[in-house]
Design a protein around this motif. Structure first.
Motif, short mmCIF file in Angstrom:
data_model
loop_
_atom_site.label_atom_id
_atom_site.label_comp_id
_atom_site.label_asym_id
_atom_site.label_seq_id
_atom_site.Cartn_x
_atom_site.Cartn_y
_atom_site.Cartn_z
N LEU A 172 0.83 -1.21 0.00
CA LEU A 172 0.00 0.00 0.00
C LEU A 172 0.87 1.26 0.00
CD1 LEU A 172 -2.84 1.08 -0.05
CD2 LEU A 172 -2.88 1.04 2.45
N LEU A 173 2.00 1.22 0.69
CA LEU A 173 2.91 2.37 0.68
C LEU A 173 3.39 2.66 -0.74
CD1 LEU A 173 5.09 1.79 3.88
CD2 LEU A 173 3.44 3.63 3.50
N LEU A 188 0.44 4.20 -2.78
CA LEU A 188 0.12 5.58 -2.45
C LEU A 188 1.22 6.55 -2.88
CD1 LEU A 188 -1.40 5.12 1.13
CD2 LEU A 188 -2.63 5.66 -0.98
N GLY A 219 -8.59 2.38 -2.54
CA GLY A 219 -8.01 3.67 -2.17
C GLY A 219 -8.69 4.83 -2.87
N ALA A 231 -6.18 5.70 5.26
CA ALA A 231 -4.81 5.69 4.76
C ALA A 231 -4.67 6.61 3.54
CB ALA A 231 -4.39 4.27 4.41
N THR A 232 -5.67 6.58 2.66
CA THR A 232 -5.60 7.37 1.44
C THR A 232 -5.66 8.87 1.70
OG1 THR A 232 -6.64 5.59 0.16
CG2 THR A 232 -6.69 7.79 -0.80
N CYS A 253 -2.53 10.46 3.20
CA CYS A 253 -1.32 10.52 2.39
C CYS A 253 -1.33 11.77 1.52
CB CYS A 253 -1.20 9.26 1.53
SG CYS A 253 0.36 9.14 0.66
N GLU A 258 2.50 9.82 7.82
CA GLU A 258 1.69 9.16 6.80
C GLU A 258 2.06 7.68 6.67
OE1 GLU A 258 2.39 11.50 3.35
OE2 GLU A 258 1.38 13.27 4.15
N THR A 259 3.36 7.40 6.77
CA THR A 259 3.81 6.01 6.68
C THR A 259 3.31 5.20 7.86
OG1 THR A 259 5.82 6.64 5.46
CG2 THR A 259 5.85 4.52 6.60
N THR A 314 -0.48 4.59 7.50
CA THR A 314 -0.73 3.60 6.46
C THR A 314 -0.43 2.19 6.96
OG1 THR A 314 -0.22 5.17 4.68
CG2 THR A 314 -0.09 2.83 4.14
N CYS A 323 -3.02 1.08 9.55
CA CYS A 323 -4.31 0.77 8.93
C CYS A 323 -4.28 -0.63 8.32
CB CYS A 323 -4.65 1.80 7.85
SG CYS A 323 -5.21 3.40 8.49
#
Length: 204
Positions: free
Chosen positions: A42-43, A46, A55, A131-132, A135, A143-144, A147, A150
């Motif tokens: 996911l990282l 994003l 997302g 998470a979205t 970011c 943010e990391t 994410t 989550c």
């Protein structure tokens, strides 16, 4: 044409990253570590601007052209699913232990009730939208962390992610009703959170 190819590739690459997350999560003996490493997928999505259905659906409210974005969501989820299935299928061929684990997971998901899949997917959809919207490339550390947390929460809690669980479609005894329930649950959870988040921002 170039824009269409770019969109397809972004959606397909998102599926690839989630598929890789599926592999490491399944192969890791420690559930917490597996959930943490899954977050890499996911990282990458994003921070590279890939197109992941879970997302994007939650922020459809703010899309300038909602009709176009709805079409993008439909095409995007198909590309996501193909990307996941490709990675999982190839690694199932390469590793029999992984193939057995994925078959067991698919069987477990298919044996659950559609209501359970739907409700679990709602919470996952909310977390993916959290998470979205978090970011924004303003504070990369925060943010990391958000994410990763989550992702870890939805995996460890057993919430259902329709893209991460797309590998169940590879099996003949797949319960398609349950899979559709996951898509519906992710969609409802993401849309509800995205709408409430937008209203909260408007009201200060």
């Amino acid at each position: 044409m170039n824009q269409k190819l770019t969109f397809f590739s972004r959606a397909f690459l998102a599926g690839i990253m989630i598929g890789i997350g599926d592999v490491i999560n399944a192969m890791c003996e420690n559930r917490v570590v597996g959930a943490l490493l899954f977050g890499l997928g996911l990282l990458c999505i994003l921070h590279n601007g890939f197109y992941l259905y879970t997302g994007k659906i939650g922020i459809v409210w703010i899309a300038p052209d909602k009709k176009k974005e709805i079409l993008n969501l439909f095409v995007g989820i198909i590309c996501n699913i193909i990307g996941v299935m490709l990675v999982v299928k190839l690694y199932m061929i390469a590793n029999t232990d992984f193939a057995e684990k994925m078959a067991k997971t698919a069987q477990t998901l298919s044996s659950q009730s559609a209501a359970s899949c739907f409700l679990g997917a709602i919470f996952c959809g909310m977390l993916m939208t959290v998470a979205t919207v978090s970011c924004r490339r303003e504070n990369m550390v925060a943010e990391t962390v958000i994410t990763l947390f989550c992702v870890m929460v939805f995996i460890l809690a057993g919430f259902k992610h329709c893209i991460a669980n797309a590998s169940m479609l590879l099996f003949l005894d797949c319960n398609y009703v349950n899979y559709l329930a996951m898509i519906a649950g992710n969609t409802v959870g993401s849309l509800c959170y995205g709408y409430l988040f937008g209203r909260a921002r408007e009201n200060g």
